[in-house]
Design a protein around this motif. Structure first.
Motif, PDB file in Angstrom:
ATOM      1  N   VAL A   1      76.280  38.845  70.883  1.00 50.05           N
ATOM      2  CA  VAL A   1      75.297  37.760  71.038  1.00 50.05           C
ATOM      3  C   VAL A   1      74.214  38.148  72.046  1.00 50.05           C
ATOM      4  O   VAL A   1      73.010  37.960  71.815  1.00 50.05           O
ATOM      5  CB  VAL A   1      75.998  36.460  71.467  1.00 50.05           C
ATOM      6  CG1 VAL A   1      74.970  35.382  71.820  1.00 50.05           C
ATOM      7  CG2 VAL A   1      76.919  35.960  70.363  1.00 50.05           C
ATOM      8  N   VAL A   2      74.647  38.688  73.194  1.00 48.23           N
ATOM      9  CA  VAL A   2      73.686  39.080  74.233  1.00 48.23           C
ATOM     10  C   VAL A   2      72.725  40.138  73.703  1.00 48.23           C
ATOM     11  O   VAL A   2      71.500  40.051  73.892  1.00 48.23           O
ATOM     12  CB  VAL A   2      74.428  39.590  75.481  1.00 48.23           C
ATOM     13  CG1 VAL A   2      73.460  40.304  76.430  1.00 48.23           C
ATOM     14  CG2 VAL A   2      75.110  38.436  76.210  1.00 48.23           C
ATOM     15  N   LEU A   3      73.255  41.145  73.004  1.00 53.16           N
ATOM     16  CA  LEU A   3      72.396  42.213  72.489  1.00 53.16           C
ATOM     17  C   LEU A   3      71.461  41.698  71.402  1.00 53.16           C
ATOM     18  O   LEU A   3      70.302  42.129  71.311  1.00 53.16           O
ATOM     19  CB  LEU A   3      73.269  43.350  71.936  1.00 53.16           C
ATOM     20  CG  LEU A   3      74.040  44.138  72.995  1.00 53.16           C
ATOM     21  CD1 LEU A   3      75.043  45.070  72.339  1.00 53.16           C
ATOM     22  CD2 LEU A   3      73.090  44.940  73.890  1.00 53.16           C
TER      23      LEU A   3
ATOM     24  N   GLN B   1      74.952  35.162  82.486  1.00 54.80           N
ATOM     25  CA  GLN B   1      73.828  36.050  82.814  1.00 54.80           C
ATOM     26  C   GLN B   1      72.934  36.269  81.595  1.00 54.80           C
ATOM     27  O   GLN B   1      71.707  36.336  81.709  1.00 54.80           O
ATOM     28  CB  GLN B   1      74.369  37.383  83.339  1.00 54.80           C
ATOM     29  CG  GLN B   1      75.004  37.262  84.711  1.00 54.80           C
ATOM     30  CD  GLN B   1      75.822  38.491  85.092  1.00 54.80           C
ATOM     31  OE1 GLN B   1      76.409  39.153  84.223  1.00 54.80           O
ATOM     32  NE2 GLN B   1      75.876  38.788  86.386  1.00 54.80           N
ATOM     33  N   GLY B   2      73.541  36.362  80.422  1.00 54.88           N
ATOM     34  CA  GLY B   2      72.754  36.536  79.203  1.00 54.88           C
ATOM     35  C   GLY B   2      71.850  35.352  78.931  1.00 54.88           C
ATOM     36  O   GLY B   2      70.689  35.521  78.548  1.00 54.88           O
ATOM     37  N   PHE B   3      72.364  34.140  79.143  1.00 56.72           N
ATOM     38  CA  PHE B   3      71.565  32.936  78.887  1.00 56.72           C
ATOM     39  C   PHE B   3      70.458  32.751  79.913  1.00 56.72           C
ATOM     40  O   PHE B   3      69.515  31.984  79.675  1.00 56.72           O
ATOM     41  CB  PHE B   3      72.459  31.699  78.865  1.00 56.72           C
ATOM     42  CG  PHE B   3      73.062  31.430  77.515  1.00 56.72           C
ATOM     43  CD1 PHE B   3      72.298  30.888  76.490  1.00 56.72           C
ATOM     44  CD2 PHE B   3      74.382  31.722  77.264  1.00 56.72           C
ATOM     45  CE1 PHE B   3      72.840  30.639  75.240  1.00 56.72           C
ATOM     46  CE2 PHE B   3      74.944  31.477  76.014  1.00 56.72           C
ATOM     47  CZ  PHE B   3      74.173  30.936  74.993  1.00 56.72           C
ATOM     48  N   THR B   4      70.547  33.441  81.046  1.00 57.19           N
ATOM     49  CA  THR B   4      69.467  33.386  82.036  1.00 57.19           C
ATOM     50  C   THR B   4      68.581  34.633  81.959  1.00 57.19           C
ATOM     51  O   THR B   4      67.823  34.916  82.887  1.00 57.19           O
ATOM     52  CB  THR B   4      70.035  33.230  83.457  1.00 57.19           C
ATOM     53  OG1 THR B   4      70.968  34.291  83.722  1.00 57.19           O
ATOM     54  CG2 THR B   4      70.749  31.900  83.619  1.00 57.19           C
ATOM     55  N   LEU B   5      68.712  35.376  80.838  1.00 53.25           N
ATOM     56  CA  LEU B   5      67.882  36.544  80.527  1.00 53.25           C
ATOM     57  C   LEU B   5      68.094  37.707  81.488  1.00 53.25           C
ATOM     58  O   LEU B   5      67.237  38.601  81.585  1.00 53.25           O
ATOM     59  CB  LEU B   5      66.393  36.157  80.493  1.00 53.25           C
ATOM     60  CG  LEU B   5      66.033  34.954  79.610  1.00 53.25           C
ATOM     61  CD1 LEU B   5      64.515  34.754  79.599  1.00 53.25           C
ATOM     62  CD2 LEU B   5      66.576  35.102  78.206  1.00 53.25           C
TER      63      LEU B   5
ATOM     64  N   LEU C   1      75.198  44.609  66.069  1.00 53.53           N
ATOM     65  CA  LEU C   1      76.025  44.715  64.872  1.00 53.53           C
ATOM     66  C   LEU C   1      77.270  45.571  65.126  1.00 53.53           C
ATOM     67  O   LEU C   1      78.352  45.273  64.608  1.00 53.53           O
ATOM     68  CB  LEU C   1      75.196  45.311  63.730  1.00 53.53           C
ATOM     69  CG  LEU C   1      75.875  45.395  62.361  1.00 53.53           C
ATOM     70  CD1 LEU C   1      76.292  44.008  61.886  1.00 53.53           C
ATOM     71  CD2 LEU C   1      74.945  46.056  61.352  1.00 53.53           C
ATOM     72  N   GLU C   2      77.132  46.616  65.931  1.00 51.12           N
ATOM     73  CA  GLU C   2      78.281  47.475  66.245  1.00 51.12           C
ATOM     74  C   GLU C   2      79.386  46.676  66.933  1.00 51.12           C
ATOM     75  O   GLU C   2      80.563  46.797  66.592  1.00 51.12           O
ATOM     76  CB  GLU C   2      77.831  48.636  67.132  1.00 51.12           C
ATOM     77  CG  GLU C   2      76.936  49.651  66.446  1.00 51.12           C
ATOM     78  CD  GLU C   2      76.423  50.701  67.418  1.00 51.12           C
ATOM     79  OE1 GLU C   2      76.873  50.707  68.591  1.00 51.12           O
ATOM     80  OE2 GLU C   2      75.550  51.507  67.008  1.00 51.12           O
ATOM     81  N   PHE C   3      79.005  45.849  67.909  1.00 54.69           N
ATOM     82  CA  PHE C   3      80.010  45.063  68.630  1.00 54.69           C
ATOM     83  C   PHE C   3      80.572  43.937  67.752  1.00 54.69           C
ATOM     84  O   PHE C   3      81.748  43.617  67.837  1.00 54.69           O
ATOM     85  CB  PHE C   3      79.419  44.506  69.926  1.00 54.69           C
ATOM     86  CG  PHE C   3      79.345  45.515  71.028  1.00 54.69           C
ATOM     87  CD1 PHE C   3      80.458  45.765  71.828  1.00 54.69           C
ATOM     88  CD2 PHE C   3      78.184  46.229  71.269  1.00 54.69           C
ATOM     89  CE1 PHE C   3      80.402  46.706  72.844  1.00 54.69           C
ATOM     90  CE2 PHE C   3      78.124  47.171  72.282  1.00 54.69           C
ATOM     91  CZ  PHE C   3      79.235  47.418  73.074  1.00 54.69           C
ATOM     92  N   ALA C   4      79.723  43.353  66.912  1.00 54.45           N
ATOM     93  CA  ALA C   4      80.203  42.312  66.004  1.00 54.45           C
ATOM     94  C   ALA C   4      81.228  42.881  65.032  1.00 54.45           C
ATOM     95  O   ALA C   4      82.266  42.262  64.745  1.00 54.45           O
ATOM     96  CB  ALA C   4      79.037  41.683  65.253  1.00 54.45           C
ATOM     97  N   ALA C   5      80.946  44.087  64.516  1.00 53.80           N
ATOM     98  CA  ALA C   5      81.878  44.731  63.589  1.00 53.80           C
ATOM     99  C   ALA C   5      83.193  45.082  64.279  1.00 53.80           C
ATOM    100  O   ALA C   5      84.277  44.921  63.708  1.00 53.80           O
ATOM    101  CB  ALA C   5      81.232  45.984  62.995  1.00 53.80           C
ATOM    102  N   ALA C   6      83.092  45.541  65.527  1.00 51.09           N
ATOM    103  CA  ALA C   6      84.303  45.865  66.282  1.00 51.09           C
ATOM    104  C   ALA C   6      85.144  44.621  66.533  1.00 51.09           C
ATOM    105  O   ALA C   6      86.378  44.649  66.425  1.00 51.09           O
ATOM    106  CB  ALA C   6      83.929  46.531  67.608  1.00 51.09           C
TER     107      ALA C   6
END
Length: 303
Positions: free
Chosen positions: A269-271, A229-233, A281-286
């Motif tokens: 990535v989606v965000l 879904q993210g890659f299809t915007l 960044l919050e999710f990447a850090a988590a």
């Protein structure tokens, strides 16, 4: 079948009772882990039950499946090999029982070429029986799809679609859900994210009907749906799907929680693609915090 089921039940009850009676310390007996009981049971099956080979085979399959749920491939492998040998002896070289056990072994060996050989061997048995529509045939096509997902996405997608066509004639199963999932992921690997969304939704729906909520695969299925879904915007849908994946990963605890880390990474990535770098960044850090320090197998590459 009733006698075999009763024998399996008796074996499992005796396994718990024997473990308890061996422990002088009742506290220690209560602290025995499921993994420890599984190892004890596997050793007992390996050296016993020769007087009741069909019951032994049923238990080998049961314990092979349990090792699979624990993601203990090295421990599962000898159990699956023993099941193949016993199945061959009990039912013969052209039996559907042997084909089924060969497929189960193929999904355990961890070597692409060896798995391919076992899958082909199972397929040859089914071919000789002119069996094109059985549940075992569906499992065989699914095993081929899984084994070739990374090196031959087009061939894997074809095999997965064949598995779906066969398995959907039977009651909903984990196998049917996984076949839908492989159709979706192979479409993603070919860049056709829009077409991948529906089979991934089907994987989720079938998985819930077959195994309930939570179950071991459901978080992964939601994560992959969110990825497509993210890659299809479709960012709102993607966030909702991945948030559900993270939630389910929390509910379905594992020794190494790859599902949660994978979902957090996909959310990041989606965000980021959605121009929300702070939340990304919050999710990447988590994800970085939750990632295991040491890992092995295919999940290590995903991290």
């Amino acid at each position: 079948e009733a006698r075999r089921a009763a024998a399996v039940q008796d074996f499992m009850v005796d396994l718990f009772r024997t473990n308890s009676s061996r422990q002088a310390d009742p506290v220690k007996a209560r602290q025995t882990t499921a993994r420890e009981l599984l190892d004890i049971g596997a050793r007992r099956i390996e050296t016993g039950l020769d007087e009741a080979p069909e019951n032994k085979l049923a238990l080998l399959r049961l314990f092979g499946g349990l090792y699979g749920e624990f993601a203990l491939s090295s421990e599962q492998l000898p159990v699956r090999k023993q099941a193949v040998e016993l199945s061959h002896r009990l039912f013969g070289p052209d039996s559907p029982e042997l084909a089924s056990d060969l497929v189960a072994l193929a999904r355990t060996v961890g070597d692409h070429d060896e798995a391919d050989r076992l899958i082909a061997q199972a397929g040859a048995i089914l071919d000789r029986r002119r069996d094109e529509r059985s549940f075992v045939r569906g499992q065989q096509r699914l095993a081929s799809a899984i084994n070739n997902e990374s090196n031959d996405p087009e061939g894997a997608q074809k095999a997965a679609r064949q598995a779906v066509a066969i398995l959907q004639a039977f009651p909903d199963s984990a196998e049917l859900a996984e076949a839908h999932y492989i159709v979706g992921t192979t479409l993603c690997s070919q860049g056709d994210y829009s077409s991948a969304i529906e089979p991934l939704r089907q994987a989720i729906a079938v998985s819930i009907r077959a195994q309930g909520i939570p179950n071991p695969k459901l978080s992964l299925y939601y994560e992959q749906l969110g990825n497509a879904q993210g890659f299809t915007l479709r960012y709102a849908d993607a966030e909702a799907s991945i948030a559900r994946a993270i939630e389910l990963a929390h509910e379905n605890k594992a020794e190494y929680d790859y599902d949660r880390v994978r979902a957090q990474t996909t959310m990041a990535v989606v965000l980021f693609n959605e121009d929300q770098p702070r939340r990304s960044l919050e999710f990447a850090a988590a994800a970085q915090t939750d990632a295991p320090e040491a890992s092995e197998g295919t999940d290590a590459a995903l991290l």
